[in-house]
Design a protein around this motif. Sequence first.
Motif, PDB file in Angstrom:
ATOM      1  N   MET A   1     -21.153  33.731  14.300  1.00  0.00           N
ATOM      2  CA  MET A   1     -21.028  34.992  15.009  1.00  0.00           C
ATOM      3  C   MET A   1     -21.438  36.168  14.132  1.00  0.00           C
ATOM      4  N   GLU A   2     -21.724  37.278  14.788  1.00  0.00           N
ATOM      5  CA  GLU A   2     -21.896  38.533  14.062  1.00  0.00           C
ATOM      6  C   GLU A   2     -20.601  38.816  13.293  1.00  0.00           C
ATOM      7  N   PRO A   3     -20.681  39.326  12.055  1.00  0.00           N
ATOM      8  CA  PRO A   3     -19.468  39.530  11.241  1.00  0.00           C
ATOM      9  C   PRO A   3     -18.377  40.344  11.939  1.00  0.00           C
ATOM     10  N   ALA A   4     -18.766  41.455  12.588  1.00  0.00           N
ATOM     11  CA  ALA A   4     -17.760  42.292  13.247  1.00  0.00           C
ATOM     12  C   ALA A   4     -17.097  41.548  14.400  1.00  0.00           C
ATOM     13  N   PHE A   5     -17.892  40.800  15.141  1.00  0.00           N
ATOM     14  CA  PHE A   5     -17.377  40.030  16.272  1.00  0.00           C
ATOM     15  C   PHE A   5     -16.412  38.952  15.772  1.00  0.00           C
ATOM     16  N   ALA A   6     -16.841  38.213  14.737  1.00  0.00           N
ATOM     17  CA  ALA A   6     -16.020  37.118  14.205  1.00  0.00           C
ATOM     18  C   ALA A   6     -14.704  37.651  13.628  1.00  0.00           C
ATOM     19  N   ALA A   7     -14.781  38.765  12.909  1.00  0.00           N
ATOM     20  CA  ALA A   7     -13.570  39.319  12.285  1.00  0.00           C
ATOM     21  C   ALA A   7     -12.506  39.624  13.333  1.00  0.00           C
ATOM     22  N   LYS A   8     -12.925  40.210  14.451  1.00  0.00           N
ATOM     23  CA  LYS A   8     -11.962  40.558  15.496  1.00  0.00           C
ATOM     24  C   LYS A   8     -11.443  39.313  16.218  1.00  0.00           C
ATOM     25  N   ALA A   9     -12.332  38.398  16.575  1.00  0.00           N
ATOM     26  CA  ALA A   9     -11.922  37.204  17.323  1.00  0.00           C
ATOM     27  C   ALA A   9     -10.946  36.354  16.525  1.00  0.00           C
ATOM     28  N   PHE A  10     -11.143  36.252  15.188  1.00  0.00           N
ATOM     29  CA  PHE A  10     -10.288  35.407  14.365  1.00  0.00           C
ATOM     30  C   PHE A  10      -8.980  36.100  13.969  1.00  0.00           C
ATOM     31  N   SER A  11      -8.950  37.421  14.041  1.00  0.00           N
ATOM     32  CA  SER A  11      -7.741  38.140  13.623  1.00  0.00           C
ATOM     33  C   SER A  11      -6.727  38.290  14.758  1.00  0.00           C
ATOM     34  N   GLN A  12      -7.154  38.050  15.980  1.00  0.00           N
ATOM     35  CA  GLN A  12      -6.265  38.252  17.128  1.00  0.00           C
ATOM     36  C   GLN A  12      -5.373  37.043  17.381  1.00  0.00           C
ATOM     37  N   ASN A  13      -4.270  37.275  18.091  1.00  0.00           N
ATOM     38  CA  ASN A  13      -3.403  36.195  18.557  1.00  0.00           C
ATOM     39  C   ASN A  13      -3.952  35.627  19.858  1.00  0.00           C
ATOM     40  N   LYS A  14      -3.458  34.452  20.237  1.00  0.00           N
ATOM     41  CA  LYS A  14      -3.882  33.837  21.490  1.00  0.00           C
ATOM     42  C   LYS A  14      -3.577  34.771  22.655  1.00  0.00           C
ATOM     43  N   GLY A  15      -4.576  34.959  23.527  1.00  0.00           N
ATOM     44  CA  GLY A  15      -4.412  35.784  24.709  1.00  0.00           C
ATOM     45  C   GLY A  15      -4.664  37.259  24.483  1.00  0.00           C
ATOM     46  N   GLN A  16      -4.793  37.685  23.224  1.00  0.00           N
ATOM     47  CA  GLN A  16      -4.958  39.107  22.926  1.00  0.00           C
ATOM     48  C   GLN A  16      -6.355  39.591  23.304  1.00  0.00           C
ATOM     49  N   ILE A  17      -6.443  40.821  23.810  1.00  0.00           N
ATOM     50  CA  ILE A  17      -7.716  41.450  24.166  1.00  0.00           C
ATOM     51  C   ILE A  17      -8.009  42.545  23.152  1.00  0.00           C
ATOM     52  N   SER A  18      -9.235  42.570  22.644  1.00  0.00           N
ATOM     53  CA  SER A  18      -9.611  43.486  21.568  1.00  0.00           C
ATOM     54  C   SER A  18      -9.922  44.878  22.089  1.00  0.00           C
ATOM     55  N   ASP A  19     -10.014  45.833  21.131  1.00  0.00           N
ATOM     56  CA  ASP A  19     -10.651  47.116  21.408  1.00  0.00           C
ATOM     57  C   ASP A  19     -12.159  46.857  21.500  1.00  0.00           C
ATOM     58  N   LEU A  20     -12.945  47.899  21.696  1.00  0.00           N
ATOM     59  CA  LEU A  20     -14.396  47.726  21.728  1.00  0.00           C
ATOM     60  C   LEU A  20     -14.904  47.329  20.337  1.00  0.00           C
ATOM     61  N   VAL A  21     -15.766  46.326  20.293  1.00  0.00           N
ATOM     62  CA  VAL A  21     -16.395  45.872  19.047  1.00  0.00           C
ATOM     63  C   VAL A  21     -17.902  46.066  19.211  1.00  0.00           C
ATOM     64  N   GLN A  22     -18.504  46.821  18.298  1.00  0.00           N
ATOM     65  CA  GLN A  22     -19.936  47.095  18.406  1.00  0.00           C
ATOM     66  C   GLN A  22     -20.736  46.182  17.487  1.00  0.00           C
ATOM     67  N   THR A  23     -21.788  45.581  18.027  1.00  0.00           N
ATOM     68  CA  THR A  23     -22.758  44.779  17.270  1.00  0.00           C
ATOM     69  C   THR A  23     -24.150  45.262  17.668  1.00  0.00           C
ATOM     70  N   PRO A  24     -25.204  44.742  17.058  1.00  0.00           N
ATOM     71  CA  PRO A  24     -26.559  45.157  17.477  1.00  0.00           C
ATOM     72  C   PRO A  24     -26.854  44.900  18.951  1.00  0.00           C
ATOM     73  N   TYR A  25     -26.058  44.031  19.598  1.00  0.00           N
ATOM     74  CA  TYR A  25     -26.300  43.737  21.007  1.00  0.00           C
ATOM     75  C   TYR A  25     -25.660  44.772  21.923  1.00  0.00           C
ATOM     76  N   GLY A  26     -24.606  45.408  21.488  1.00  0.00           N
ATOM     77  CA  GLY A  26     -23.919  46.370  22.340  1.00  0.00           C
ATOM     78  C   GLY A  26     -22.426  46.387  22.047  1.00  0.00           C
ATOM     79  N   PHE A  27     -21.635  46.730  23.078  1.00  0.00           N
ATOM     80  CA  PHE A  27     -20.183  46.800  22.943  1.00  0.00           C
ATOM     81  C   PHE A  27     -19.539  45.570  23.579  1.00  0.00           C
ATOM     82  N   HIS A  28     -18.596  44.940  22.831  1.00  0.00           N
ATOM     83  CA  HIS A  28     -17.944  43.719  23.284  1.00  0.00           C
ATOM     84  C   HIS A  28     -16.453  43.958  23.502  1.00  0.00           C
ATOM     85  N   ILE A  29     -15.941  43.298  24.527  1.00  0.00           N
ATOM     86  CA  ILE A  29     -14.498  43.193  24.733  1.00  0.00           C
ATOM     87  C   ILE A  29     -14.175  41.711  24.584  1.00  0.00           C
TER      88      ILE A  29
END
Length: 663
Positions: free
Chosen positions: A353-381
């Motif tokens: 994964m993109e570093p920013a995307f991976a950092a957020k996905a791995f730091s969250q608990n099960k079921g948790q929804i992130s804030d906006l994460v920006q990568t070169p592709y755009g904004f991710h939830i």
Amino acid sequence: MIKFLQSGNRAAKYILAGFLLVLAGSMVTYLIPGFMSSNDTVSTNGVVATVGGREIHSDEVLKYTQAMLRQQGITQNLPPQYLGIFTQQALTQLIQQAEVTYESERMGLKVTDQELQDELRNGQFKETFFPGGKWIGAAAYKQLLNQNDISVEQFESDLKTQMLRRKLFSVVSANATVSDADLEQAFKDKNTKVKFQYALIKLDDVLKTIKPTDTELKAYFNVNQARYQNAIPEKRAIKYFVLNDKDTESKITVDPADLQRFYEKNQDSFRVPERVRARHILIETPKPGPDGKVDQKGVDEARAKAEDVLKQARAGGDFAALANKYSNDPGNEDPATHAKKGGELGWFVREQMEPAFAAKAFSQNKGQISDLVQTPYGFHIIQTEDKEEGRLKPLTEVKADVEKAVKQEKVTSQLNKISTDVSDLAQKQGLEKAAAKYGAQIVQSNLVARTDSLAGIGSQPAFMDTVFTTDEKAGAQAGRIPTGFVVFEVTKVEPPRNPSFEEIKDRVATDFKNERASDLLRRKTKEMADRAHAEHDLAKAAKEAGSTVKTSDLVGRTGQVPDIGSMGGGQASAAFTLKQGEISGPLNFGRNQGVLQVVERHEPSTSDPEFAQQRDQLHEQLTQQKQQEILNMFVQDLGERLEKEGKVKRNKSEMDNLARARS
């Protein structure tokens, strides 16, 4: 190293050999494994040509030539005169590519890293690097390219160059226009139907009338001696025995100590890394323009949209439904069923994964929804669904795979040892003693040609190539076949030779009949056509020629007519150019030739509703045709201009060196 968004938990199985040959059309060619054997080593790597200062070296020309030959299925050595034609074509294409690249850069066109990522993710390589919509991972990406003798940096640089050329072509062909008159004429051409009478003279019927005497055949043979030169191919006799792999495999045993040693030595292969399963919603941001700049207004609009979707998700909205409604991720659709995936990414590890995307996905608990994460592709939830800690699989869990791998190692090692031992023994003590040691039966073949089969071996072209390239005095040799080894010795060589008339009489007769029948067929058909025009009576002309008139159904260009075949291509399409009542000239339909007369002609009207239905498709087809015509003219004019400006220089002496070295 470029990192990608899409995930996946299995390494790519694809091999790029062949696929890397051409990136787009014939614009970029890559080295293929085994591309140039040691026999192909060139003693020179001088500059064959330069384009705007960019050098084209002889090794590039050779690799491109070999690629062209492989594309056309030519794997055997070619005579120098034919190879020279392909080499010249390769140089011409490489020069054209360099000219287009030079012009692209002169015009200030650029390809950004973001555009490169989009191309790899969504372009022609997506099924290689994103099978099923999932990224194979950075390590597999690098390994896949290295297996094909190309680095990541070189691959991405060359792909950018190809994309740069594509940008130039897009600019050049942007002015291709299709008028209403063009569309109307294309509609009429495509949908016109005709009904016609036709009279045929068949080659098979003419052949039956050709009955040459031996005197005629001998005279034909003498005149055409060059055609039959070395018509009797080289033949060889060998004595040999076969050692089957299965005999060796059946004797291989694997004990617990072997399993333990392999497991301990290869523990990294059995480690399961930390991984996460997640969903995401992607709100895409604008791609950089040719100047590398991004539309900030578009970015701000994408952010606002993403924030609105995030509010809906956190307010209890169905995350999968929101992903299906709003996500711009092309991987959110199953390519086979076109069903939406609800943003599901499946299991993935950090490196996929993109570093920013991976950092957020791995730091969250099960079921948790992130804030906006920006990568070169755009904004991710991102919604983290599940997590697994990394671990080492115990031997008990992977025993079957380990046992299979250990056995294969032992089998390969034993087979290699047997091959070496039996070859050495056969060389030193003779084929008979080697066969006796391994309990094998020696077979003495008759004289056979390269394309023949051998008892106990069958048809094995690769092995026969080995037999026919082995010196008669080389002694015992070992050759590989899919099921084992063949240890052989060439006992007799009968070189190719010119045949006597009697040896090749049947072939001479066939050639004589075909040649005479073809000449007679053309003559008879022309006489029938001339007669039909003079009398304006096809039926009468056909009767005099010994033919009969048939009538077709009302057919279009996609139709088929008995004894004529498809109406869409070849000379049969002449029917659509004739007016009602008009008679054609002599037409060739393969093994049949004939004359036709149109009796009905139905042209569609542009007021027909079908014209409106086909309009868009016709417009696209005609636009592509005109774009291709414009591009062909552009490439030709560009080459002539750069030649006049002195930007293109050819080194004739190096080209001569290249030809000598390749021969």
